[in-house]
Write a protein that holds these residues in place. Structure first.
Motif, short mmCIF file in Angstrom:
data_model
loop_
_atom_site.label_atom_id
_atom_site.label_comp_id
_atom_site.label_asym_id
_atom_site.label_seq_id
_atom_site.Cartn_x
_atom_site.Cartn_y
_atom_site.Cartn_z
N GLY A 208 0.77 -1.24 0.00
CA GLY A 208 0.00 0.00 0.00
C GLY A 208 0.80 1.28 0.00
O GLY A 208 0.29 2.34 0.39
N SER A 209 2.05 1.22 -0.42
CA SER A 209 2.89 2.43 -0.40
C SER A 209 3.15 2.98 -1.80
O SER A 209 3.92 3.92 -1.96
N ALA A 210 2.50 2.41 -2.81
CA ALA A 210 2.81 2.76 -4.20
C ALA A 210 2.59 4.24 -4.49
O ALA A 210 3.44 4.90 -5.11
N GLU A 211 1.45 4.77 -4.07
CA GLU A 211 1.14 6.16 -4.39
C GLU A 211 2.13 7.12 -3.73
O GLU A 211 2.51 8.13 -4.32
N LYS A 212 2.56 6.81 -2.52
CA LYS A 212 3.47 7.69 -1.80
C LYS A 212 4.87 7.68 -2.39
O LYS A 212 5.65 8.61 -2.17
N SER A 214 5.57 6.87 -5.82
CA SER A 214 5.59 6.89 -7.29
C SER A 214 6.55 7.93 -7.86
O SER A 214 7.13 7.72 -8.92
N LEU A 215 6.74 9.04 -7.16
CA LEU A 215 7.64 10.09 -7.66
C LEU A 215 9.10 9.66 -7.63
O LEU A 215 9.94 10.25 -8.32
N TYR A 216 9.40 8.65 -6.83
CA TYR A 216 10.79 8.26 -6.62
C TYR A 216 11.14 6.93 -7.29
O TYR A 216 12.30 6.52 -7.27
N GLU A 217 10.17 6.27 -7.88
CA GLU A 217 10.43 4.96 -8.46
C GLU A 217 11.15 5.07 -9.80
O GLU A 217 10.86 5.95 -10.60
N ASN A 218 12.08 4.16 -10.02
CA ASN A 218 12.76 4.05 -11.30
C ASN A 218 12.37 2.73 -11.97
O ASN A 218 11.45 2.04 -11.52
N VAL A 219 13.05 2.38 -13.02
CA VAL A 219 12.71 1.16 -13.76
C VAL A 219 12.84 -0.08 -12.86
O VAL A 219 12.00 -0.98 -12.89
#
Length: 470
Positions: A208-212, A214-219
């Motif tokens: 449940g942390s995906a939305e928080k 998303s700005l920092y995720e890379n490939v």
């Protein structure tokens, strides 16, 4: 900062290197008001700068490493962070100077002191939530990877579990700053790696942390956001397979199969959508000996991959291992529930095709990750002299770089899993084990422990120890 009493560089080349490293880090420390490091702080400078130079911008570890001077500036001299930093710095220093026993001994002392300081910090309601405390755990796990021996088989996994516990204590602070979000994602990667090796679901803190984030995720993070579901599938498969057939809820088994197949499709889709900067090129090797002769020769990869960098190659091999694990789940559960013969046979053919492709691709990554220069590979007719099924990568036709960095450590886990695929040809399995033995011969203790073993991950059992794949 307490001075580190270690042997000083003994050659002109070493003096020049450490002087350069010291100058590089000195400016950063001065800006933070720490003051210039003294000559006794060379291990810290050496660790900081050489680690930084080995990391690409795409690797989250580089971003986190850049924050280390700031964290040092606001932590106490006897804190877990300070002591862990000294322990890992001395460990890296000692590894590059095998004769410097004083550094190795002091490194172990600082490690023990850091563990004691960590135990005190996690009992403190304020310190347990600090960034410095969480970062210290990451340094300790890094120390355990660097200094790994048979006496510390469980240390890395224990500290990854401990990092997850600290994340639970931090609560909303995990997402309060970019630095906190990046630490969270880094720990999530390690937690997935760790729990794949014990076939148990990862800590719910990562759900449940995906939305928080998303700005920092890379490939890589987008791959990991899918892979984090695999340990739960492994665990459920083991539960189903541990029951007698009359007690199995077959609807649960069929749902598991569908979930595994869906996830496998999602992983394949991730690979298809990879950005160009994360892609690799493939070279098809030509055979220069008669087909009749080659039929009796040993295994040589048909394809060779060239990647933009070691980090990209490591991420691709993670993807391949994830798919191999999913195929193992499908084979085990499908066989257990005795699907319709025709459908099962078709599924088996598809699974084996995927297995073959993934194992071949792991093998194709070996030359690059061992540091061979592949730039002129198409200009020469190599490999025609290779007949021994136990041969290493063709060192007779190209030389691996002896001075430059390699990605050999990141090969250990993919090779270990790949050579454990039951359907892999025996000559290929022997070739893979030869790579592990060669890596073990370079001093990698992890490779030494797995080079003759079968990975239990593909068979539902826990590995004898957990370790990172960096």
């Amino acid at each position: 900062m307490r001075k580190l009493q270690v042997s000083l560089p003994s050659t002109t080349k070493e003096c020049h290197l450490t002087s350069h490293v010291g100058n590089c880090i000195q400016n950063r420390f001065l800006l933070l008001g720490i003051g210039p490091p003294s000559i006794d702080d060379l291990p810290l400078c050496f660790f900081y700068q050489t680690t930084l130079e080995s990391l690409t911008n795409a690797d989250r570890a580089r971003y986190l490493h850049l924050q280390l001077p700031t964290l040092i500036s606001r932590s106490e001299a006897g804190s877990a962070l300070h002591l862990a930093m000294q322990a890992i710095s001395l460990a890296v220093w000692a590894r590059s100077r095998p004769n410097d026993r004083s550094a190795s001994q002091l490194s172990r002392t600082r490690y023990s002191q850091s563990l004691a300081a960590m135990n005190a910090a996690i009992r403190d309601p304020a310190k347990v939530k600090r960034d410095e405390t969480l970062y210290a755990v990451l340094l300790l796990s890094g120390y355990e990877t660097i200094t790994f021996d048979s006496e510390a088989l469980y240390a890395w996994g224990t500290h990854i579990d401990g990092a997850a516990s600290l994340l639970r204590s931090r609560g909303k602070d995990n997402f309060s700053t970019p630095f906190a979000c990046n630490m969270f994602l880094f720990i999530r990667r390690n937690a997935i790696q760790s729990h794949l090796q014990i076939s148990k679901p990862i800590d719910p803190i990562f759900d449940g942390s995906a939305e928080k984030l998303s700005l920092y995720e890379n490939v890589e993070d987008r791959l990991l956001s899918k892979a984090m579901r695999i340990p739960a599938l492994q665990s459920l498969a083991n539960i189903i397979l541990s029951q007698p057939s009359y007690a199995v809820d077959y609807s649960v088994a069929f749902e598991l199969i569908r979930a595994a197949e869906t996830l496998d499709v999602e992983l394949a889709d991730w690979a298809r959508r990879i950005p160009r900067k994360g892609a690799y090129t493939t070279i098809t090797l030509m055979r220069y000996y008669p087909p009749a002769e080659s039929s009796s020769s040993g295994f040589v990869p048909n394809l060779i991959h060239q990647y933009p960098g070691f980090y990209v190659a490591r991420v691709w091999n993670l993807y391949r291992v994830y798919r191999l694990i999913i195929q193992s789940i499908l084979v085990r559960v499908s066989s257990f529930v005795s699907l319709h013969h025709t459908a099962h046979e078709q599924d088996y053919i598809r699974i084996e095709k995927i297995n073959r492709a993934m194992v071949d691709d792991v093998c194709a990554s070996v030359p690059f990750l061992l540091g061979y220069d592949l730039s002129d590979l198409k200009l020469h007719p190599p490999f025609e002299h290779l007949r021994d099924e136990n041969c290493l990568w063709p060192q007779n036709s190209m030389e691996a770089s002896s001075s430059g960095p390699t990605g050999k450590f990141s090969l250990i886990w993919p090779l270990y899993v790949a050579c454990s695929v039951p359907s892999a040809p025996e000559t290929q399995r022997k070739w893979i084990r030869a790579q592990l033995k060669w890596i073990a011969g370079t001093g990698e203790a992890h490779a030494h422990l797995v080079m003759d073993a079968d990975s239990q991950t593909l068979f539902g059992g826990p590995e004898s120890f957990r370790f990172d794949c960096v």
